[in-house]
Design a protein around this motif. Sequence first.
Motif, PDB file in Angstrom:
ATOM      1  N   LEU A  82      58.974  60.120  24.296  1.00 26.54           N
ATOM      2  CA  LEU A  82      59.804  59.452  25.288  1.00 26.54           C
ATOM      3  C   LEU A  82      59.048  58.302  25.947  1.00 26.54           C
ATOM      4  N   LEU A  83      57.757  58.494  26.182  1.00 25.07           N
ATOM      5  CA  LEU A  83      56.944  57.421  26.751  1.00 25.07           C
ATOM      6  C   LEU A  83      56.861  56.227  25.803  1.00 25.07           C
ATOM      7  N   ALA A  84      56.812  56.510  24.490  1.00 24.30           N
ATOM      8  CA  ALA A  84      56.778  55.434  23.502  1.00 24.30           C
ATOM      9  C   ALA A  84      58.081  54.639  23.512  1.00 24.30           C
ATOM     10  N   VAL A  85      59.217  55.343  23.669  1.00 26.18           N
ATOM     11  CA  VAL A  85      60.510  54.668  23.746  1.00 26.18           C
ATOM     12  C   VAL A  85      60.603  53.853  25.037  1.00 26.18           C
ATOM     13  N   LYS A  86      60.095  54.414  26.132  1.00 28.81           N
ATOM     14  CA  LYS A  86      60.093  53.691  27.402  1.00 28.81           C
ATOM     15  C   LYS A  86      59.304  52.392  27.293  1.00 28.81           C
ATOM     16  N   ARG A  87      58.196  52.433  26.522  1.00 29.14           N
ATOM     17  CA  ARG A  87      57.382  51.229  26.363  1.00 29.14           C
ATOM     18  C   ARG A  87      58.180  50.132  25.666  1.00 29.14           C
ATOM     19  N   ILE A  88      59.027  50.500  24.701  1.00 27.69           N
ATOM     20  CA  ILE A  88      59.867  49.498  24.029  1.00 27.69           C
ATOM     21  C   ILE A  88      60.806  48.849  25.039  1.00 27.69           C
ATOM     22  N   PHE A  89      61.394  49.667  25.911  1.00 31.08           N
ATOM     23  CA  PHE A  89      62.279  49.116  26.938  1.00 31.08           C
ATOM     24  C   PHE A  89      61.513  48.216  27.907  1.00 31.08           C
ATOM     25  N   ARG A  90      60.285  48.599  28.237  1.00 30.26           N
ATOM     26  CA  ARG A  90      59.482  47.771  29.133  1.00 30.26           C
ATOM     27  C   ARG A  90      59.117  46.445  28.472  1.00 30.26           C
ATOM     28  N   TYR A  91      58.883  46.492  27.149  1.00 34.16           N
ATOM     29  CA  TYR A  91      58.628  45.250  26.406  1.00 34.16           C
ATOM     30  C   TYR A  91      59.856  44.351  26.414  1.00 34.16           C
ATOM     31  N   LEU A  92      61.033  44.942  26.196  1.00 32.39           N
ATOM     32  CA  LEU A  92      62.275  44.168  26.209  1.00 32.39           C
ATOM     33  C   LEU A  92      62.556  43.579  27.586  1.00 32.39           C
ATOM     34  N   LYS A  93      62.194  44.326  28.624  1.00 31.76           N
ATOM     35  CA  LYS A  93      62.397  43.829  29.970  1.00 31.76           C
ATOM     36  C   LYS A  93      61.580  42.571  30.223  1.00 31.76           C
ATOM     37  N   GLY A  94      60.371  42.515  29.673  1.00 30.44           N
ATOM     38  CA  GLY A  94      59.523  41.348  29.879  1.00 30.44           C
ATOM     39  C   GLY A  94      59.925  40.141  29.067  1.00 30.44           C
ATOM     40  N   LYS A  95      60.723  40.334  28.013  1.00 28.53           N
ATOM     41  CA  LYS A  95      61.146  39.224  27.160  1.00 28.53           C
ATOM     42  C   LYS A  95      62.642  39.310  26.873  1.00 28.53           C
ATOM     43  N   PRO A  96      63.477  39.178  27.895  1.00 26.75           N
ATOM     44  CA  PRO A  96      64.929  39.326  27.692  1.00 26.75           C
ATOM     45  C   PRO A  96      65.555  38.172  26.919  1.00 26.75           C
ATOM     46  N   SER A  97      64.910  37.003  26.928  1.00 28.08           N
ATOM     47  CA  SER A  97      65.490  35.826  26.271  1.00 28.08           C
ATOM     48  C   SER A  97      64.893  35.558  24.895  1.00 28.08           C
ATOM     49  N   LEU A  98      63.937  36.379  24.468  1.00 30.65           N
ATOM     50  CA  LEU A  98      63.315  36.162  23.161  1.00 30.65           C
ATOM     51  C   LEU A  98      64.329  36.415  22.057  1.00 30.65           C
ATOM     52  N   GLY A  99      64.427  35.491  21.107  1.00 26.39           N
ATOM     53  CA  GLY A  99      65.393  35.652  20.024  1.00 26.39           C
ATOM     54  C   GLY A  99      65.084  34.744  18.846  1.00 26.39           C
ATOM     55  N   LEU A 100      65.807  34.936  17.777  1.00 26.96           N
ATOM     56  CA  LEU A 100      65.622  34.128  16.573  1.00 26.96           C
ATOM     57  C   LEU A 100      66.163  32.717  16.791  1.00 26.96           C
TER      58      LEU A 100
END
Length: 263
Positions: free
Chosen positions: A82-100
Amino acid sequence: MKENAVSREKGKLFPKEPTKSASTPTDLERPLVKDSDADDVDEHLYRSMIGSLMYLTASRPDIMFAVCACARFQVSPKTSHLLAVKRIFRYLKGKPSLGLWYSKDSPLELVAYTDSDYAGATLDRKSTTGGCQFLGNRLISWQCKKQTVVATSTTEAEYVAAANCCGQVLWIQNQLLDYGYNFMSTIIYIDNTSTICIIENPVQHSKTKHIEIRHHFIRDCNTKKLIQMAKIDTQLNVADLLTKGFDAGRFQYLVSSIGMLNP
């Protein structure tokens, strides 16, 4: 009682106070293992989180490997998972506009990259296949999948990954033919010289008999000039992003190399 447990888990996942963002979706210091001694977490919550992230991987290849790694523990997830999944969400939170980013002036040329992480799966020591296909500098397809057999060598793992990438390239070629584009002799970049030698040599060597027959169709594709294999330096192989976790510097380089920008 069950709703209260889910509510508590949601409260832990989405606390009211601000959470710190993560620079990468994976934690290299805490590799995912079965972790039988850890506490159990709510399976329904864990699976719903994984489902949401899998949906997001359709536009965010930077989290593809991390999500696939966490998805392997949906049967009996633990607190470490669960902590590993939370880290993915925390990564997404820091880069909400990152995209192709798809530039209009990119050349129309089909190229592909393939790679594998030998025995990267901690549970069963199976290898991870990674592949990505570009139309010019536009990323149009990507794959991350654990191989079905245990590879006995790095070359075998790379060969299986190359065959998987070849199948995706053939599908893209057929799709583009409907629009009048012929992309035969598509270059597939790989960082393993031994794999290229096996593909380009039609003789069935005794050392390759243990590889399943279904993977050998790539030799026929190479003979028919549907594809051609090319050696690339490991540091330049962008498919590496889909096979393992990296430190922040290497990770950011690979993310930018596949055409992801943060406007």
